[in-house]
Write a protein that holds these residues in place. Structure first.
Motif, PDB file in Angstrom:
ATOM      1  N   ASP B  87       0.820  -1.216   0.000  1.00  0.00           N
ATOM      2  CA  ASP B  87       0.000   0.000   0.000  1.00  0.00           C
ATOM      3  C   ASP B  87       0.849   1.260   0.000  1.00  0.00           C
ATOM      4  O   ASP B  87       0.558   2.234  -0.696  1.00  0.00           O
ATOM      5  CB  ASP B  87      -0.897   0.030   1.247  1.00  0.00           C
ATOM      6  N   ARG B  88       1.901   1.234   0.804  1.00  0.00           N
ATOM      7  CA  ARG B  88       2.759   2.421   0.900  1.00  0.00           C
ATOM      8  C   ARG B  88       3.505   2.668  -0.410  1.00  0.00           C
ATOM      9  O   ARG B  88       3.718   3.818  -0.786  1.00  0.00           O
ATOM     10  CB  ARG B  88       3.771   2.257   2.048  1.00  0.00           C
ATOM     11  N   LEU B  92       3.305   6.223  -2.281  1.00  0.00           N
ATOM     12  CA  LEU B  92       4.511   7.031  -2.503  1.00  0.00           C
ATOM     13  C   LEU B  92       4.941   7.079  -3.970  1.00  0.00           C
ATOM     14  O   LEU B  92       5.814   7.863  -4.338  1.00  0.00           O
ATOM     15  CB  LEU B  92       5.669   6.489  -1.648  1.00  0.00           C
ATOM     16  N   ALA B  93       4.335   6.256  -4.810  1.00  0.00           N
ATOM     17  CA  ALA B  93       4.770   6.125  -6.207  1.00  0.00           C
ATOM     18  C   ALA B  93       4.824   7.452  -6.969  1.00  0.00           C
ATOM     19  O   ALA B  93       5.777   7.677  -7.737  1.00  0.00           O
ATOM     20  CB  ALA B  93       3.884   5.121  -6.935  1.00  0.00           C
ATOM     21  N   PRO B  94       3.837   8.346  -6.786  1.00  0.00           N
ATOM     22  CA  PRO B  94       3.908   9.607  -7.540  1.00  0.00           C
ATOM     23  C   PRO B  94       5.211  10.364  -7.340  1.00  0.00           C
ATOM     24  O   PRO B  94       5.653  11.085  -8.233  1.00  0.00           O
ATOM     25  CB  PRO B  94       2.718  10.407  -6.981  1.00  0.00           C
ATOM     26  N   LYS B  95       5.840  10.184  -6.177  1.00  0.00           N
ATOM     27  CA  LYS B  95       7.117  10.875  -5.919  1.00  0.00           C
ATOM     28  C   LYS B  95       8.314  10.111  -6.480  1.00  0.00           C
ATOM     29  O   LYS B  95       9.447  10.580  -6.389  1.00  0.00           O
ATOM     30  CB  LYS B  95       7.315  11.047  -4.413  1.00  0.00           C
ATOM     31  N   HIS B  96       8.070   8.889  -6.948  1.00  0.00           N
ATOM     32  CA  HIS B  96       9.175   8.043  -7.435  1.00  0.00           C
ATOM     33  C   HIS B  96       8.814   7.475  -8.807  1.00  0.00           C
ATOM     34  O   HIS B  96       8.484   6.301  -8.931  1.00  0.00           O
ATOM     35  CB  HIS B  96       9.435   6.888  -6.459  1.00  0.00           C
ATOM     36  N   ALA B 108       5.042  -4.438  -7.033  1.00  0.00           N
ATOM     37  CA  ALA B 108       4.214  -3.998  -5.909  1.00  0.00           C
ATOM     38  C   ALA B 108       3.084  -3.102  -6.415  1.00  0.00           C
ATOM     39  O   ALA B 108       1.939  -3.212  -5.976  1.00  0.00           O
ATOM     40  CB  ALA B 108       5.074  -3.252  -4.895  1.00  0.00           C
ATOM     41  N   LEU B 109       3.410  -2.215  -7.371  1.00  0.00           N
ATOM     42  CA  LEU B 109       2.397  -1.289  -7.899  1.00  0.00           C
ATOM     43  C   LEU B 109       1.317  -2.022  -8.672  1.00  0.00           C
ATOM     44  O   LEU B 109       0.144  -1.642  -8.649  1.00  0.00           O
ATOM     45  CB  LEU B 109       3.073  -0.253  -8.818  1.00  0.00           C
ATOM     46  N   GLU B 110       1.730  -3.105  -9.353  1.00  0.00           N
ATOM     47  CA  GLU B 110       0.775  -3.840 -10.193  1.00  0.00           C
ATOM     48  C   GLU B 110       0.132  -5.002  -9.437  1.00  0.00           C
ATOM     49  O   GLU B 110      -0.618  -5.785 -10.020  1.00  0.00           O
ATOM     50  CB  GLU B 110       1.513  -4.355 -11.442  1.00  0.00           C
ATOM     51  N   GLY B 111       0.465  -5.127  -8.142  1.00  0.00           N
ATOM     52  CA  GLY B 111      -0.091  -6.237  -7.362  1.00  0.00           C
ATOM     53  C   GLY B 111       0.431  -7.581  -7.845  1.00  0.00           C
ATOM     54  O   GLY B 111      -0.183  -8.620  -7.623  1.00  0.00           O
ATOM     55  N   ASP B 112       1.589  -7.561  -8.497  1.00  0.00           N
ATOM     56  CA  ASP B 112       2.179  -8.788  -9.045  1.00  0.00           C
ATOM     57  C   ASP B 112       3.179  -9.354  -8.034  1.00  0.00           C
ATOM     58  O   ASP B 112       4.381  -9.089  -8.102  1.00  0.00           O
ATOM     59  CB  ASP B 112       2.857  -8.435 -10.382  1.00  0.00           C
ATOM     60  N   ALA B 130      12.880   1.422   1.336  1.00  0.00           N
ATOM     61  CA  ALA B 130      12.079   2.505   0.766  1.00  0.00           C
ATOM     62  C   ALA B 130      10.874   2.850   1.639  1.00  0.00           C
ATOM     63  O   ALA B 130      10.483   4.007   1.745  1.00  0.00           O
ATOM     64  CB  ALA B 130      11.607   2.115  -0.635  1.00  0.00           C
ATOM     65  N   ILE B 131      10.304   1.839   2.273  1.00  0.00           N
ATOM     66  CA  ILE B 131       9.033   2.041   2.981  1.00  0.00           C
ATOM     67  C   ILE B 131       9.219   2.180   4.486  1.00  0.00           C
ATOM     68  O   ILE B 131       8.474   2.895   5.150  1.00  0.00           O
ATOM     69  CB  ILE B 131       8.065   0.872   2.669  1.00  0.00           C
ATOM     70  N   HIS B 132      10.206   1.498   5.045  1.00  0.00           N
ATOM     71  CA  HIS B 132      10.343   1.474   6.504  1.00  0.00           C
ATOM     72  C   HIS B 132      11.474   2.350   7.028  1.00  0.00           C
ATOM     73  O   HIS B 132      11.579   2.558   8.231  1.00  0.00           O
ATOM     74  CB  HIS B 132      10.577   0.037   6.995  1.00  0.00           C
ATOM     75  N   ALA B 133      12.325   2.852   6.149  1.00  0.00           N
ATOM     76  CA  ALA B 133      13.467   3.650   6.602  1.00  0.00           C
ATOM     77  C   ALA B 133      13.431   5.038   5.972  1.00  0.00           C
ATOM     78  O   ALA B 133      12.595   5.317   5.116  1.00  0.00           O
ATOM     79  CB  ALA B 133      14.773   2.935   6.252  1.00  0.00           C
ATOM     80  N   GLY B 134      14.341   5.905   6.471  1.00  0.00           N
ATOM     81  CA  GLY B 134      14.437   7.245   5.887  1.00  0.00           C
ATOM     82  C   GLY B 134      13.524   8.265   6.543  1.00  0.00           C
ATOM     83  O   GLY B 134      13.390   9.391   6.053  1.00  0.00           O
ATOM     84  N   MET B 135      12.881   7.860   7.630  1.00  0.00           N
ATOM     85  CA  MET B 135      12.067   8.821   8.382  1.00  0.00           C
ATOM     86  C   MET B 135      12.380   8.655   9.874  1.00  0.00           C
ATOM     87  O   MET B 135      13.072   7.710  10.256  1.00  0.00           O
ATOM     88  CB  MET B 135      10.569   8.611   8.101  1.00  0.00           C
ATOM     89  N   THR B 136      11.880   9.558  10.706  1.00  0.00           N
ATOM     90  CA  THR B 136      12.128   9.412  12.141  1.00  0.00           C
ATOM     91  C   THR B 136      11.175   8.356  12.714  1.00  0.00           C
ATOM     92  O   THR B 136      10.167   8.003  12.097  1.00  0.00           O
ATOM     93  CB  THR B 136      11.898  10.737  12.895  1.00  0.00           C
ATOM     94  N   THR B 137      11.501   7.887  13.911  1.00  0.00           N
ATOM     95  CA  THR B 137      10.632   6.907  14.575  1.00  0.00           C
ATOM     96  C   THR B 137       9.241   7.506  14.815  1.00  0.00           C
ATOM     97  O   THR B 137       8.238   6.800  14.699  1.00  0.00           O
ATOM     98  CB  THR B 137      11.252   6.462  15.910  1.00  0.00           C
ATOM     99  N   ASP B 138       9.189   8.788  15.144  1.00  0.00           N
ATOM    100  CA  ASP B 138       7.882   9.434  15.366  1.00  0.00           C
ATOM    101  C   ASP B 138       7.067   9.472  14.075  1.00  0.00           C
ATOM    102  O   ASP B 138       5.862   9.230  14.079  1.00  0.00           O
ATOM    103  CB  ASP B 138       8.065  10.865  15.900  1.00  0.00           C
ATOM    104  N   GLN B 139       7.752   9.804  12.970  1.00  0.00           N
ATOM    105  CA  GLN B 139       7.055   9.852  11.677  1.00  0.00           C
ATOM    106  C   GLN B 139       6.539   8.470  11.288  1.00  0.00           C
ATOM    107  O   GLN B 139       5.414   8.335  10.801  1.00  0.00           O
ATOM    108  CB  GLN B 139       7.999  10.404  10.592  1.00  0.00           C
TER     109      GLN B 139
END
Lengths: 330, 330
Positions: B87-88, B92-96, B108-112, B130-139
């Motif tokens: 889902d994430r 987030l795909a529009p930004k990547h 992942a985008l095509e559900g394949d 890409a999905i679980h890292a790169g942000m703070t724990t609070d975020q």
């Protein structure tokens, strides 16, 4: 009438007893002098526990973290875990004849700390591997339990677990009586502390966060064991303290207690949360009753954290003036 | 006389109410059929809580550990954390823009899912990063909280947090009512679970053990944050479960609950302690109300652990026959 009188008498006795109890309970911190430090602690606890107040904190968020070495017990003339390591080298030496001529073991055997230090990190890792690894977690627990039951502090001639700070024991109990969950967050080894923290501090094993080495799950004679490996898993000091708090506790403390630069990030992390916060450093200022050290100390160096405490108004314990007694009565 | 009668009446009402309460309390596990499984659970709890009995276990040692995926909530058609990841990627795909043409993101985008799987561990690490890292724990906590509030299970069309097993919720509550401390010990991400386990299971953040990535303490605009790094810290599965239990809890459980080979070592570790022990596996045998799978399943494979359970007499839940209902009422 007799029944009514008896009841009145019983009620009167109850009122008197309540007053006696209340009197006895008025000072939860009897070993603290009545200074601004003690007042700051009490004011914080009263503030966060007062329902309806804007500073009220629900019980499940009342998390307090305590450093151990130098905050709850003595860390001079060396960390207790280092004293344990030196003692164990001596105990195990007969099985390792080469130690007599090889550093850092030679230094440890001769009590020559300078020779041990000269081997640097490599030497410390060798000592750690020889003394802390190569046995199961159950075996290590027994080794620690046996050692701590008999070893004595070189200056105070009492068990290390009696070289804990009476005012801090009262503070732990006071916080718990007010709904706080008290954690230890120490640079010391997690498995070196857990065997005795509940008995000494009232802090159960699951509320102890510390440094650790890796373990390996193995079957020995059909029974699973966790073997302790000579490999660092996690160093719970400096930056490691907020990381360890997040990893083990999963919530931010509202109060944090330390005494050295190794606690600075834990206090910063605590301070950065929303709502009422309490940050405290124990400053060792009492050479007569304990030790006096700060910016130049090899163990428990307090330098940048003291500057930050002063700049930000964190509470600093002046051990000499704030504490009536240092240790519990024998 | 009137006063005495009133009192008698009040007492009578009290007795009746007590009986009603007692009646209501006789079955702490109402969603469990009255089979040998339920009897084994109740017999164990009664045994270890009976003071004076040779099987009595003090409250501080009543530790029970629960796997999450497939033991407390649904893990088919895929682990919920994997559904979150898919889902994430879409969010987030529009930004990547490159993700549209690059695996594993394209899949992942095509559900394949087959295309995602074809990228192997390298692809999964890329997704994780890409999905679980790169942000703070609070975020990350906010991201998880928002997602879990709205995402729904594809088959049951209800939030994932409602796809939890009602009989297991009752079991958690029953154990806690009997002085047990209930822990989650899951292969899932510790920070993916902690935002909602207290609300859903009554298990607070500090009693959740799970897999984790490394974090880094950083100052951002003068405020400390913990940044999530694209680097594995700990995998709490298989051998990792006893290792994680020792590391986080520091005591051995007396009861452990799982459903797959990933839980086998946790159950072995629990079984190997002294005194009364309870080991349970949930066997998914109910394709109609939930799913039926075991030895061949991609998620929650139950093969060698089932053999060990049968050989050693561990309790095995037959979901179809042991559970009256699967999920809580909507």
């Amino acid at each position: 009438m007799r029944g009514v009188r008896s009841r009145q008498f019983v009620c009167a006795v109850f009122v008197v007893l309540s007053l006696v109890c209340a009197q006895a309970q008025t000072d939860p911190l009897p070993s603290w002098n009545d200074t601004s430090t003690k007042k700051a602690i009490v004011a914080f606890v009263e503030k966060v526990t007062k329902e309806g107040s804007s500073n009220f904190v629900p019980v499940d968020q009342r998390i307090a973290t305590f450093d151990n070495d130098g905050t709850l017990w003595v860390e001079q003339p060396m960390y207790t875990q280092l004293a344990f390591t030196m003692d164990r080298v001596k105990q195990l030496a007969p099985k390792h004849p080469a130690w007599k001529t090889t550093q850092p073991f030679k230094g440890a055997l001769e009590g020559d700390m300078k020779a041990v230090e000269a081997t640097g990190e490599k030497g410390l890792v060798q000592l750690m591997a020889a003394i802390h690894a190569g046995m199961t977690t159950d075996q290590f627990q027994t080794i620690v339990t046996d050692w701590i039951a008999t070893a004595k502090h070189p200056r105070f001639k009492r068990p290390y677990t009696h070289c804990v700070y009476q005012p801090m024991l009262e503070l732990l109990a006071y916080l718990r009586a007010n709904g706080f969950k008290t954690y230890i967050v120490s640079g010391g080894g997690i498995e070196f502390m857990r065997p005795w923290t509940e008995r000494v501090y009232g802090v159960p094993p699951e509320q102890v966060v510390g440094s650790s080495i890796k373990t390996k799950y193995e079957m020995v004679d059909g029974k699973p064991v966790l073997m302790r490996l000579p490999e660092i898993n996690f160093i719970d000091d400096n930056d490691g303290k907020p990381i360890g708090i997040n990893q083990y506790i999963g919530s931010r403390p509202i109060a944090a207690f330390g005494n050295s630069d190794g606690d600075q990030q834990m206090l910063e992390w605590t301070a950065a949360g929303d709502g009422a916060r309490f940050m405290l450093l124990v400053h060792h200022t009492d050479a007569e009753r304990e030790y006096a050290y700060d910016r130049q100390s090899k163990f428990g160096k307090l330098d940048t954290a003291l500057d930050e405490a002063n700049a930000k108004g964190w509470t600093v314990v002046d051990m000499k003036n704030d504490w009536k007694v240092i240790f519990p009565p024998e």
